[in-house]
Design an enzyme around this catalytic site. Structure first.
Site, PDB file in Angstrom:
ATOM      1  CD  GLU A 337      -3.328  -0.728   1.714  1.00  0.00           C
ATOM      2  OE1 GLU A 337      -3.843   0.358   1.451  1.00  0.00           O
ATOM      3  OE2 GLU A 337      -3.854  -1.568   2.460  1.00  0.00           O
ATOM      4  CD  GLU A 629      -3.999  -1.942   9.077  1.00  0.00           C
ATOM      5  OE1 GLU A 629      -3.162  -2.867   8.938  1.00  0.00           O
ATOM      6  OE2 GLU A 629      -4.694  -1.507   8.149  1.00  0.00           O
TER       7      GLU A 629
HETATM    8  C1  BGC Z   1      -5.379   1.264   4.715  1.00  0.00           C
HETATM    9  C2  BGC Z   1      -6.038   2.149   5.727  1.00  0.00           C
HETATM   10  C3  BGC Z   1      -7.024   2.945   4.955  1.00  0.00           C
HETATM   11  C4  BGC Z   1      -8.054   1.973   4.513  1.00  0.00           C
HETATM   12  C5  BGC Z   1      -9.308   2.480   3.938  1.00  0.00           C
HETATM   13  C6  BGC Z   1      -6.417   0.308   4.238  1.00  0.00           C
HETATM   14  O1  BGC Z   1      -5.978  -0.658   3.417  1.00  0.00           O
HETATM   15  O2  BGC Z   1      -4.236   0.672   5.174  1.00  0.00           O
HETATM   16  O3  BGC Z   1      -5.283   2.692   6.670  1.00  0.00           O
HETATM   17  O4  BGC Z   1      -7.503   4.068   5.535  1.00  0.00           O
HETATM   18  O5  BGC Z   1      -7.514   0.965   3.709  1.00  0.00           O
HETATM   19  O6  BGC Z   1     -10.273   1.912   4.642  1.00  0.00           O
END
Ligand code: BGC
Length: 747
Positions: A337, A629
């Protein structure tokens, strides 16, 4: 830099870097400047000397629209005959990166552009630019990508592969506007572990973003091959499934000489590296360093207290920011990401602005956000949008899009610079206009697809989306955004009467639709579509959740005389969940603040000091060195939450940092004194913390709020910068308006 020919390699091997070379003469030069950029990542050399100390240049911008160039003073490097070499790897623009597509999202080819301006002693100018007289060579970096890692083959002899003009580059070239990306901390290994399954793993003791440097001499063709991890699994074995498709494999092929190697075109998020292959020499810690790489931000906030675990939490917040402020605010630095997720950026920005001076960093990103705002005002979930097909990016979510209003407002509050509001005011209004038209109700935002109270715990621990109604969240943020536009407009002396009226209507409608006596109704109509294949259940659209109550208080959506009732209900929900939170990304940033504002600081401290999942100290007690997270990324029994969404370096929950500064130490900027020209200092002492030392180098000078408990007494030492005003409010109710100076109190 205008009308200059971009050039590319005639060859386009998957992941390969290329070197672009030009020889030129320079006589009687008074001074000389080289301007360079790439669709990719570049490093440049003149006569073998590296230009500048920035890494990962030209940085990450909205590449379809703009790309930065860097300027280097090369006067002292020039000789009569010169050689400029530009190494370029695929990087963000044309490599293994992207949210959708994950390859060549912005450009099919690596390409570069350069302009060298020689100013001669006689005042004349000579210009050397990229054109058909340049040559391309293969590079010792034979493979690289942001996600996949990098292969450097020291045995490779570069071969000439000709010249090619680049395809049209749509982006305009701009001088670099952000903070420099630099190599920062150099961290020595702390332990070489042989894991139960026999692998050799180096522990650097700190989760971070960057890469590892080796200085080694082995036999020709011997290899160092590493990949990396943030945590070990339950049994102490290497674990990197949570990186998903990001391989993060770094390969160094030795040529028999002593060499120093580190990646040039990739970075990793890691605490551990696994030595998959290593030459037949001892692993010598003296020759191995992890290098943390991040934007060069000036530290302005400092906090410490007498509770070691809270200090570790604060440390984790700081390292979460270091790890994720790499040119853009990212969600995480390790898996596939590393995106500028707008929601995450918004949630953490207030704390971030107290830790570091993030004004320039965010000015750059907000400019990209403005460029990427859709005609109808929509703000996407990530910026720069890194979708191969931008049309596929349809997710416009409440609390994520609100980055467009919350971030400029928080920056203004923190630094007092009206320009940040002026620059973004149109975007802010457009976002509110979008919210107004988004739902099927003018004064509510009902329906649509949202990320919801992301990762909250009240929809069952396995769901990524919490139980709070999306309609309620979206409408609450809609009210909040309209309110910010009004306040920003007042600062800018703009006519915002329409938005004031709008805000009033949203609040009235919100009360009518969602609330009864200030509290969420047991039921309100469901409008939200169920996403096929997702874990979100339509049964989970609840109003009576901790997050809903937090939002009602934070956005002042109930009547003033109902706030006590709402806060009591919040307390009840917290207590009935074992004095713990169920909040996710949306509710967590505000929960302690609304408790403190409601006179429930004791409960706020209980949440801060809670160590059972979900809580901040849970991760601390499970060895975290950055923010996780998931509240329970590692479960009680040591197993991992899952591979899919389990980063150990996501700063969002680090938002609690602004409560440490703002409530525990008590330093809060007043709205009519942005940049800390006016502030309140209302410390909230707590026996368990024992003391707090807190300092902030604000735009108005250094503020300090220190307190310590001794016996039954609390001693306060407060410093207000000269030229600033403060209202000091002590826990016993004593209030004093002061100006610059040092103040001591005992209560
Ligand atoms: C990210 C989050 C992001 C989210 C959206 C994820 O994959 O890592 O931090 O805000 O997607 O819901």
């Amino acid at each position: 830099m205008k009308n200059i020919q971009w050039i590319k390699s005639p060859e386009n091997r998957e992941g390969a870097a290329y070197t672009f070379v030009k020889r030129f003469s320079a006589k009687d030069v008074k001074y000389a400047v080289a301007k360079i950029s790439a669709m990719g990542i570049y490093t440049a050399f003149i006569n073998g000397e590296r230009l500048g100390n920035q890494v990962l240049t030209p940085g990450f911008t909205s590449y379809r629209r703009r790309v930065q160039y860097q300027s280097y003073d090369i006067t002292s490097l020039l000789q009569e005959e010169n050689k400029i070499e530009i190494n370029a790897g695929p990087g963000w623009a044309s490599g293994n990166f992207g949210l959708e597509g994950k390859d060549k999202v912005f450009a099919e080819h690596i390409s570069i552009v350069a302009e060298i301006e020689l100013t001669l002693e006689n005042g004349e100018k000579e210009i050397v630019t990229t054109d058909e007289t340049w040559e391309t060579f293969s590079n010792k970096v034979t493979f690289s990508g942001i996600f996949c890692g990098e292969t450097f083959d020291a045995t490779h002899t570069p071969v000439r592969i000709g010249f090619a003009a680049a395809d049209e580059i749509g982006a305009s070239l701009i001088p670099d506007v952000g903070e420099k990306i630099l190599e920062q901390e150099r961290i020595a290994p702390v332990e070489l572990i042989t894991t139960p399954n026999g692998e050799r793993v180096i522990d650097f003791g700190q989760n971070m973003t960057g890469y590892v440097e080796f200085c080694v001499q082995g036999k020709r063709e011997e290899r160092i091959v590493t990949d990396c991890a943030e945590v070990l699994d339950k049994d102490g074995n290497f674990y990197n499934e949570n990186y998903r498709s990001a391989k993060n494999e770094v390969v160094f092929i030795l040529d028999g000489e002593k060499r120093t190697y580190k990646p040039q075109f990739s970075f990793q998020g890691f605490r551990y590296i696994r030595l998959k292959e290593y030459p037949d020499i001892p692993v010598d810690f003296a020759n191995i360093r992890a290098i943390a790489v991040h934007s060069d931000l000036r530290r302005i906030g400092y906090f410490s207290c007498g509770e070691a675990r809270v200090n570790q939490l604060y440390h984790n917040i700081i390292w979460g920011q270091k790890s994720n402020y790499l040119d853009i605010p990212t969600d995480c630095p390790q898996r596939d990401e590393r995106q500028g997720w707008t929601g995450d950026a918004q949630v953490f920005c207030r704390a971030a602005a107290m830790n570091y001076d993030v004004s320039k960093f965010f000015e750059k990103w907000l400019a990209d956000l403005r460029l990427e705002q859709r005609e109808d005002g929509a703000i996407y979930g990530v910026c720069p949008e890194s979708f191969k097909n931008p049309q596929s990016h349809t997710m416009v979510s409440a609390a994520w899009g609100d980055a467009a209003v919350i971030i400029p407002w928080e920056l203004y509050r923190a630094y007092g610079d009206k320009r940040i509001l002026a620059d973004n005011f149109e975007m802010m209004k457009k976002w509110v206009n979008y919210q107004r038209s988004a739902g099927n109700e003018e004064f509510l935002w009902l329906g649509g697809r949202h990320y919801g109270d992301w990762l909250a715990m009240d929809a069952g621990g396995e769901s990524c989306v919490g139980a709070t109604s999306n309609d309620l969240i979206a409408s609450a943020f809609y009210a909040g955004a309209a309110d910010i536009v009004v306040r920003a407009g007042e600062v800018l002396r703009e006519d915002v009467s329409g938005y004031r009226e709008l805000h009033k209507n949203i609040v009235a409608k919100f009360r009518e639709y969602f609330l009864e006596n200030g509290l969420p109704k047991a039921e309100f109509p469901l409008t939200e579509p169920v996403r096929p294949g997702k874990k979100v259940q339509d049964a989970l659209r609840l109003g009576m959740t901790q997050t809903a109550l937090v939002l009602i208080l934070h956005f002042r959506l109930c009547k003033e005389d109902e706030r006590g009732l709402v806060a009591d209900k919040l307390e009840e929900l917290i207590e009935s969940f074992g004095t713990r939170m169920t909040t996710g990304f949306v509710g967590t940033p505000y929960i302690l603040h609304v408790l403190t504002e409601s006179g429930k600081t004791e409960l706020a401290y209980k949440l801060l000091l809670q160590n059972k999942n979900p809580s901040w100290l849970y991760s601390v007690e499970h060895g975290a060195t950055t923010m996780w997270e998931h509240w329970n990324g590692i479960r009680e029994d040591g197993s991992l939450w899952g591979a899919d969404m389990n980063s150990f370096n996501h700063y969002a929950y680090g938002a609690v940092g602004d409560w440490l500064y703002g409530a525990a130490a008590g330093i809060t900027v007043c709205e009519d004194g942005a940049g800390y020209k006016k502030m309140t200092i209302a410390p909230h002492p707590c026996k368990e913390l024992g003391f707090i030392n807190c300092k902030m180098e604000t735009a108005s000078g250094t503020v300090e709020s220190n307190w310590y408990c001794k016996g039954e007494k609390v001693y306060f030492e407060i410093t207000v910068p000269h030229g600033a005003e403060a209202k000091i409010i002590l826990p016993n109710g004593y209030e004093e308006d002061v100006c610059g100076g040092k103040y001591n109190f005992t209560v």
